[in-house]
Scaffold this motif. Structure first.
Motif, PDB file in Angstrom:
ATOM      1  N   PHE A   1      -9.562  14.056  -8.329  1.00  0.00           N
ATOM      2  CA  PHE A   1      -8.571  13.506  -9.199  1.00  0.00           C
ATOM      3  C   PHE A   1      -7.438  12.556  -8.344  1.00  0.00           C
ATOM      4  O   PHE A   1      -7.143  11.499  -8.316  1.00  0.00           O
ATOM      5  N   LEU A   2      -6.725  13.655  -7.343  1.00  0.00           N
ATOM      6  CA  LEU A   2      -6.059  12.919  -6.309  1.00  0.00           C
ATOM      7  C   LEU A   2      -6.577  12.008  -5.487  1.00  0.00           C
ATOM      8  O   LEU A   2      -5.942  11.031  -4.968  1.00  0.00           O
ATOM      9  N   LEU A   3      -7.693  12.282  -5.136  1.00  0.00           N
ATOM     10  CA  LEU A   3      -8.372  11.389  -3.879  1.00  0.00           C
ATOM     11  C   LEU A   3      -8.628   9.945  -4.611  1.00  0.00           C
ATOM     12  O   LEU A   3      -8.211   8.861  -4.025  1.00  0.00           O
ATOM     13  N   ASP A   4      -9.026   9.915  -5.757  1.00  0.00           N
ATOM     14  CA  ASP A   4      -9.297   8.750  -6.240  1.00  0.00           C
ATOM     15  C   ASP A   4      -7.893   7.956  -6.728  1.00  0.00           C
ATOM     16  O   ASP A   4      -7.965   6.581  -6.896  1.00  0.00           O
ATOM     17  N   ILE A   5      -6.856   8.436  -7.136  1.00  0.00           N
ATOM     18  CA  ILE A   5      -5.676   7.690  -7.035  1.00  0.00           C
ATOM     19  C   ILE A   5      -5.290   7.040  -5.756  1.00  0.00           C
ATOM     20  O   ILE A   5      -5.112   6.018  -5.933  1.00  0.00           O
ATOM     21  N   ALA A   6      -5.451   7.590  -4.832  1.00  0.00           N
ATOM     22  CA  ALA A   6      -5.390   6.737  -3.529  1.00  0.00           C
ATOM     23  C   ALA A   6      -6.416   5.870  -2.978  1.00  0.00           C
ATOM     24  O   ALA A   6      -6.039   4.849  -2.775  1.00  0.00           O
ATOM     25  N   PHE A   7      -7.501   6.183  -3.300  1.00  0.00           N
ATOM     26  CA  PHE A   7      -8.762   5.399  -2.615  1.00  0.00           C
ATOM     27  C   PHE A   7      -8.763   4.297  -3.663  1.00  0.00           C
ATOM     28  O   PHE A   7      -8.892   3.207  -3.037  1.00  0.00           O
ATOM     29  N   TYR A   8      -8.645   4.409  -4.967  1.00  0.00           N
ATOM     30  CA  TYR A   8      -8.921   3.091  -5.773  1.00  0.00           C
ATOM     31  C   TYR A   8      -7.688   2.362  -5.883  1.00  0.00           C
ATOM     32  O   TYR A   8      -7.836   0.885  -5.892  1.00  0.00           O
ATOM     33  N   SER A   9      -6.646   2.776  -5.558  1.00  0.00           N
ATOM     34  CA  SER A   9      -5.398   1.833  -5.538  1.00  0.00           C
ATOM     35  C   SER A   9      -5.349   1.238  -4.476  1.00  0.00           C
ATOM     36  O   SER A   9      -4.905   0.139  -4.178  1.00  0.00           O
ATOM     37  N   GLN A  10      -5.766   1.860  -3.256  1.00  0.00           N
ATOM     38  CA  GLN A  10      -6.166   1.083  -1.868  1.00  0.00           C
ATOM     39  C   GLN A  10      -6.800  -0.074  -1.978  1.00  0.00           C
ATOM     40  O   GLN A  10      -6.660  -1.258  -1.426  1.00  0.00           O
ATOM     41  N   ASN A  11      -8.114   0.019  -2.687  1.00  0.00           N
ATOM     42  CA  ASN A  11      -9.099  -1.003  -2.738  1.00  0.00           C
ATOM     43  C   ASN A  11      -8.607  -2.282  -3.620  1.00  0.00           C
ATOM     44  O   ASN A  11      -9.067  -3.107  -3.398  1.00  0.00           O
ATOM     45  N   LEU A  12      -7.943  -1.677  -4.750  1.00  0.00           N
ATOM     46  CA  LEU A  12      -7.575  -2.704  -5.718  1.00  0.00           C
ATOM     47  C   LEU A  12      -6.577  -3.561  -5.478  1.00  0.00           C
ATOM     48  O   LEU A  12      -6.406  -4.750  -5.863  1.00  0.00           O
ATOM     49  N   PHE A  13      -5.405  -2.995  -4.513  1.00  0.00           N
ATOM     50  CA  PHE A  13      -4.483  -3.950  -4.236  1.00  0.00           C
ATOM     51  C   PHE A  13      -4.240  -4.127  -2.693  1.00  0.00           C
ATOM     52  O   PHE A  13      -3.208  -4.800  -2.224  1.00  0.00           O
ATOM     53  N   GLN A  14      -5.450  -3.889  -2.082  1.00  0.00           N
ATOM     54  CA  GLN A  14      -5.647  -4.485  -0.661  1.00  0.00           C
ATOM     55  C   GLN A  14      -5.381  -5.784  -0.513  1.00  0.00           C
ATOM     56  O   GLN A  14      -4.750  -6.564   0.595  1.00  0.00           O
ATOM     57  N   LYS A  15      -6.099  -6.756  -1.213  1.00  0.00           N
ATOM     58  CA  LYS A  15      -5.813  -8.116  -1.186  1.00  0.00           C
ATOM     59  C   LYS A  15      -4.483  -8.653  -1.224  1.00  0.00           C
ATOM     60  O   LYS A  15      -4.005  -9.583  -0.503  1.00  0.00           O
TER      61      LYS A  15
ATOM     62  N   ILE B   1      -5.286   5.654 -12.934  1.00  0.00           N
ATOM     63  CA  ILE B   1      -3.937   5.625 -12.556  1.00  0.00           C
ATOM     64  C   ILE B   1      -3.569   4.896 -11.678  1.00  0.00           C
ATOM     65  O   ILE B   1      -2.525   4.043 -11.414  1.00  0.00           O
ATOM     66  N   GLY B   2      -4.737   4.770 -10.511  1.00  0.00           N
ATOM     67  CA  GLY B   2      -4.489   3.918  -9.270  1.00  0.00           C
ATOM     68  C   GLY B   2      -4.445   2.226  -9.949  1.00  0.00           C
ATOM     69  O   GLY B   2      -3.903   1.821  -9.482  1.00  0.00           O
ATOM     70  N   ALA B   3      -5.388   2.101 -10.660  1.00  0.00           N
ATOM     71  CA  ALA B   3      -5.502   0.666 -11.214  1.00  0.00           C
ATOM     72  C   ALA B   3      -4.526   0.236 -11.968  1.00  0.00           C
ATOM     73  O   ALA B   3      -4.190  -0.901 -11.921  1.00  0.00           O
ATOM     74  N   PHE B   4      -4.078   1.154 -12.956  1.00  0.00           N
ATOM     75  CA  PHE B   4      -3.197   0.779 -13.809  1.00  0.00           C
ATOM     76  C   PHE B   4      -1.757   0.963 -13.232  1.00  0.00           C
ATOM     77  O   PHE B   4      -0.930  -0.030 -13.089  1.00  0.00           O
ATOM     78  N   GLY B   5      -1.384   2.356 -13.031  1.00  0.00           N
ATOM     79  CA  GLY B   5       0.140   2.356 -12.462  1.00  0.00           C
ATOM     80  C   GLY B   5       0.411   1.990 -11.077  1.00  0.00           C
ATOM     81  O   GLY B   5       1.475   1.466 -11.042  1.00  0.00           O
TER      82      GLY B   5
ATOM     83  N   SER C   1       5.368   2.536  -2.959  1.00  0.00           N
ATOM     84  CA  SER C   1       3.928   3.236  -3.611  1.00  0.00           C
ATOM     85  C   SER C   1       3.096   3.693  -2.422  1.00  0.00           C
ATOM     86  O   SER C   1       2.553   4.740  -2.737  1.00  0.00           O
ATOM     87  N   LEU C   2       3.035   3.297  -1.301  1.00  0.00           N
ATOM     88  CA  LEU C   2       2.445   3.896  -0.089  1.00  0.00           C
ATOM     89  C   LEU C   2       2.861   5.205   0.155  1.00  0.00           C
ATOM     90  O   LEU C   2       1.968   6.096   0.561  1.00  0.00           O
ATOM     91  N   ILE C   3       4.280   5.418   0.040  1.00  0.00           N
ATOM     92  CA  ILE C   3       4.773   6.793   0.223  1.00  0.00           C
ATOM     93  C   ILE C   3       4.214   7.993  -0.899  1.00  0.00           C
ATOM     94  O   ILE C   3       3.799   8.961  -0.524  1.00  0.00           O
ATOM     95  N   ILE C   4       4.127   7.443  -2.020  1.00  0.00           N
ATOM     96  CA  ILE C   4       3.699   8.404  -3.190  1.00  0.00           C
ATOM     97  C   ILE C   4       2.171   8.608  -2.890  1.00  0.00           C
ATOM     98  O   ILE C   4       1.759   9.737  -3.130  1.00  0.00           O
ATOM     99  N   LEU C   5       1.497   7.664  -2.382  1.00  0.00           N
ATOM    100  CA  LEU C   5       0.066   7.933  -2.044  1.00  0.00           C
ATOM    101  C   LEU C   5      -0.204   9.032  -0.834  1.00  0.00           C
ATOM    102  O   LEU C   5      -1.079   9.574  -0.997  1.00  0.00           O
ATOM    103  N   GLY C   6       0.809   8.860  -0.182  1.00  0.00           N
ATOM    104  CA  GLY C   6       0.648   9.944   1.198  1.00  0.00           C
ATOM    105  C   GLY C   6       0.832  11.345   0.782  1.00  0.00           C
ATOM    106  O   GLY C   6       0.353  12.164   0.975  1.00  0.00           O
ATOM    107  N   VAL C   7       2.188  11.355  -0.348  1.00  0.00           N
ATOM    108  CA  VAL C   7       1.926  12.459  -0.962  1.00  0.00           C
ATOM    109  C   VAL C   7       1.043  13.114  -1.757  1.00  0.00           C
ATOM    110  O   VAL C   7       0.818  14.278  -1.851  1.00  0.00           O
ATOM    111  N   ILE C   8       0.244  12.360  -2.550  1.00  0.00           N
ATOM    112  CA  ILE C   8      -0.910  12.695  -3.234  1.00  0.00           C
ATOM    113  C   ILE C   8      -2.107  13.235  -2.384  1.00  0.00           C
ATOM    114  O   ILE C   8      -2.727  14.081  -2.765  1.00  0.00           O
ATOM    115  N   ASN C   9      -2.040  12.467  -1.010  1.00  0.00           N
ATOM    116  CA  ASN C   9      -3.111  12.967  -0.379  1.00  0.00           C
ATOM    117  C   ASN C   9      -2.801  14.474   0.580  1.00  0.00           C
ATOM    118  O   ASN C   9      -3.773  15.460   0.738  1.00  0.00           O
TER     119      ASN C   9
END
Length: 531
Positions: free
Chosen positions: A306-320, A455-459, A485-493
Motif C-alpha cells: 500500500f505504502l509503496l504504490d502511493i509513492a511509485f504510482y504518483s511518481q509515474n503519473l505526474f513525472q511528465k 491515492i497516488g493517482a487521485f490524491g 507532495s514530494l516531502i509527503i512521499l518521502g515520509v510514506i517511504n
C-alpha cells in the motif's frame, strides 16, 4: 527433505534450473509486460488528449486535461485492477490457477484494443468510453498479479524461486520502456508525415486531425504482445501444489510433473489424504486460526505494498509535469501537440532505461543472494533519502542549471523502488501463505497496493497542483504543490521501512515450510530426484 512433504513437491523444490522454468517466466512475464505497458502508457498521451478534446482558442490551460477528467482516466484502470486482484485471486484458489489464467489475458487483449477505439460525439463521451474500457482492462490486469506470482512460485525450485518470480515481475519494467518507445516511434512518424505548425499560431489549427490516431495506436498496441502468448499459456499444466493440495488429485499432479520434469513420480494418494484430514488444513481466511498464524504476515504484505504504490504510482503519473517544471520540455505554447508527445515519451524512456529497468534486473540478480527482506529495507531507505533530496531543495532543482542533478536523483528513486519494494512486495506474498489461500492472499496484498496507487493517482494529482488558487480555474483546483507532495512521499517511504519488520525472510525455504504445513526433517533430500 521436509517430513510430510509430497515427493512431487520435493521434486519441484530440488529441480535444477531448466527449460520449463524459462518458458514459465516468458509466458507469465508477457502478461506483466502488457500490464505495465497498458497502465503507464496513458501518462505519455494524457496531454495530447487534453489538446485534442479540451483546447479552445484563448484557453487558460492549453494541453491540460481538466483535473477531474485526468483523475478519471488515470484512476479507471487502477480501480479495475484492484477489483480484478481480489476477484481473480479468490477464483484462482477455488477454480485453479490455469483455468482463470486465460480469461485475464483475453480480457486484457480485448480491452486494450477497444480502448483505442473509444468513441463519442463529445469530448465527455470519448473520455467516458475510454474510462469504461480501461476499467475492464485493469480488471484483467488485476488477475495477472496473484495468478502469475502464484504459478511461478509453485513451479520454481526453492533455491532460485525468488529469482524466477522477480524475473516475471521485471517484465513490468520492459513494458514501461516499451510504452515510451512505441510513443516515440508513433509520434516521430506522424510529425515527419504531417509537419504541424507551431502551437502559438493557433491552438486549435496547429493540431492536425491525424493526431487523434496517435493515442489510439499507442493504446491498441498493448493487445499484441499479450496475444502472442495465449496459446502457450493454455498449454501449461496446472501447478502440482494446487492439483495435489487443493484439488486433492495427487495422481494428476504426479502425471503432470512427471512430464514437465521428465522423471517418474509416485501419486502418494494416502499421504495427501492424511494431509487433508489434518487440522492445519481446515481453517479459513476469516478464521481466528488464520489470524494467529498468518495475520501479521498479511498485515505486513498489505501495508508495505500500500505504502509503496502511493509513492511509485504518483511518481509515474505526474513525472511528465515535473519535466515542464524543470524546463526539460518547452512551454506548451512553443511546440506542437505531436512534438509534445515525442518529448514526454523521450524523457520517460530515458528515466525507464537509466533507473527503472536496471532496478528490476538488479533485484533478479540479488534476491536469492541477499534476500527479500534486505532488498525491501534497502529500497525503502534509499527511496526516502532521494525523495527528500529532491523535495527540500526543490527550488534549487527548478533551475535550468541543475537539470542533470535532478534527473540523476529522480532516476535513483525509481532504481531503488525496483531494486527494492516494488519487486519484493510482489514476490513475498506468493511464498509465505498456504497453497489453498496463496492466490487469495496475494490478491488481497496486491489490492492494498492498488488502493495506494489510487491515492497516488487521485490524491497526488490534486495535491501537486499549484498552491495559488488565483491562478487556477474551477477545473484546475489549488493543491499543496509538488515540493510538499514530494516531502509527503518521502515520509510514506520511511513508513514502508517500518512495516517491513512484519515480513519474514522466505529465501531458501520450501513453500510448505514457509506456510508451516510440514515439519523440517534432518534427513535432507530424502527423495533424490535427478532432473
Amino acid at each position: 527433505m521436509l517430513e510430510g512433504q509430497l515427493q512431487v513437491l520435493n521434486a519441484l523444490d530440488v529441480a535444477r534450473t531448466q527449460w520449463y522454468h524459462f518458458k514459465a517466466i516468458a509466458i507469465a512475464g508477457m502478461g506483466f509486460f502488457t500490464d505495465a505497458y497498458d497502465l503507464f502508457c496513458i501518462s505519455m498521451i494524457a496531454r495530447l488528449l487534453g489538446r485534442l478534446y479540451y483546447t479552445v482558442p484563448g484557453a487558460e490551460h492549453p494541453g491540460n486535461l481538466p483535473i477531474n477528467v485526468a483523475v478519471a482516466v488515470n484512476g479507471a484502470a487502477l480501480f479495475g485492477t484492484l477489483f480484478g486482484q481480489l476477484f481473480f485471486g479468490w477464483l484462482g484458489d477455488h477454480m485453479g490457477r490455469k483455468k482463470v489464467y486465460g480469461v485475464t489475458l483475453i480480457l486484457m487483449i480485448f480491452s486494450s484494443f477497444a480502448s483505442g477505439l473509444s468513441f463519442g460525439k463529445t469530448a465527455k463521451g470519448v473520455m467516458a468510453c475510454l474510462c469504461f474500457f480501461r476499467f475492464w482492462l485493469g480488471f484483467g490486469v488485476g488477475g495477472e498479479y496473484p495468478l502469475s506470482a502464484t504459478i511461478m512460485s509453485e513451479y520454481a525450485n526453492k533455491k532460485t524461486r525468488g529469482t524466477f518470480i522477480a524475473a516475471v515481475f521485471a517484465m513490468q519494467g520492459m513494458g514501461i520502456l516499451a510504452g515510451g518507445i512505441v510513443a516515440l516511434i508513433v509520434s516521430a512518424a506522424f510529425e515527419r508525415k504531417f509537419k504541424p505548425p507551431p502551437f502559438n499560431v493557433d491552438p486549435v489549427a496547429s493540431i492536425p486531425r491525424e493526431a487523434d490516431y496517435i493515442w489510439r495506436i499507442v493504446l491498441m498496441f498493448g493487445a499484441f504482445p499479450a496475444s502472442l502468448t495465449y496459446y502457450w499459456r493454455m498449454q501449461m499444466p496446472e501447478t502440482a501444489r494446487y492439483t495435489a493440495l487443493v484439488a486433492k488429485n495427487p495422481r494428476q499432479a504426479a502425471e503432470d510433473m512427471s512430464k514437465v520434469l521428465n522423471v517418474h513420480l509416485d501419486a502418494e494418494e494416502e499421504r495427501v489424504e492424511r494431509l487433508v484430514r489434518s487440522e492445519r488444513h481446515k481453517f479459513g481466511l476469516l478464521s481466528r486460526e488464520f489470524a494467529s498464524r498468518y495475520g501479521i504476515r498479511l498485515l505486513g504484505t498489505t501495508s508495505t505494498w500500500f505504502l509503496l504504490d502511493i509513492a511509485f504510482y504518483s511518481q509515474n503519473l505526474f513525472q511528465k509535469d515535473l519535466y515542464f517544471s524543470v524546463g526539460w520540455i518547452p512551454p506548451t505554447d512553443e511546440m506542437s501537440a505531436i512534438t509534445e508527445v515525442y518529448l514526454i515519451a523521450r524523457f520517460s524512456t530515458l528515466i525507464a532505461l537509466c533507473g527503472t529497468v536496471p532496478g528490476y534486473w538488479f533485484t533478479v540478480a540479488f534476491i536469492d543472494v541477499i534476500g527479500r527482506w534486505w532488498i525491501q529495507m534497502i529500497g525503502f531507505f534509499f527511496m526516502t533519502i532521494f525523495m527528500f533530496a529532491i523535495a527540500f531543495p526543490y527550488d534549487h532543482w527548478n533551475s535550468k542549471d541543475h537539470r542533470i542533478g535532478f534527473l540523476i536523483l529522480y532516476g535513483l528513486t525509481f532504481f531503488f523502488a525496483n531494486f527494492g519494494p516494488n519487486a519484493t512486495t510482489f514476490v513475498v506474498p506468493a511464498e509465505i501463505f498456504p497453497a489453498r489461500l496463496r492466490s487469495t492472499c496475494h490478491g488481497i496484498s496486491a489490492a492494498a497496493g492498488k488502493a495506494g496507487a489510487i491515492i497516488g493517482a487521485f490524491g497526488f494529482l490534486y495535491a501537486s497542483q499549484e498552491e495559488d488558487p488565483s491562478k487556477r480555474s474551477h477545473n484546475y483546483p489549488s493543491g499543496i504543490g509538488k515540493k510538499k507532495s514530494l516531502i509527503i512521499l518521502g515520509v510514506i517511504n520511511f513508513m514502508g521501512m517500518l512495516c517491513t519488520f512484519m515480513i519474514p525472510e522466505p529465501m531458501g525455504k520450501s513453500l510448505e515450510e514457509l506456510a508451516g504445513e510440514v515439519d523440517v526433517d534432518n534427513a535432507e533430500n530424502y527423495y533424490k530426484v535427478i532432473v
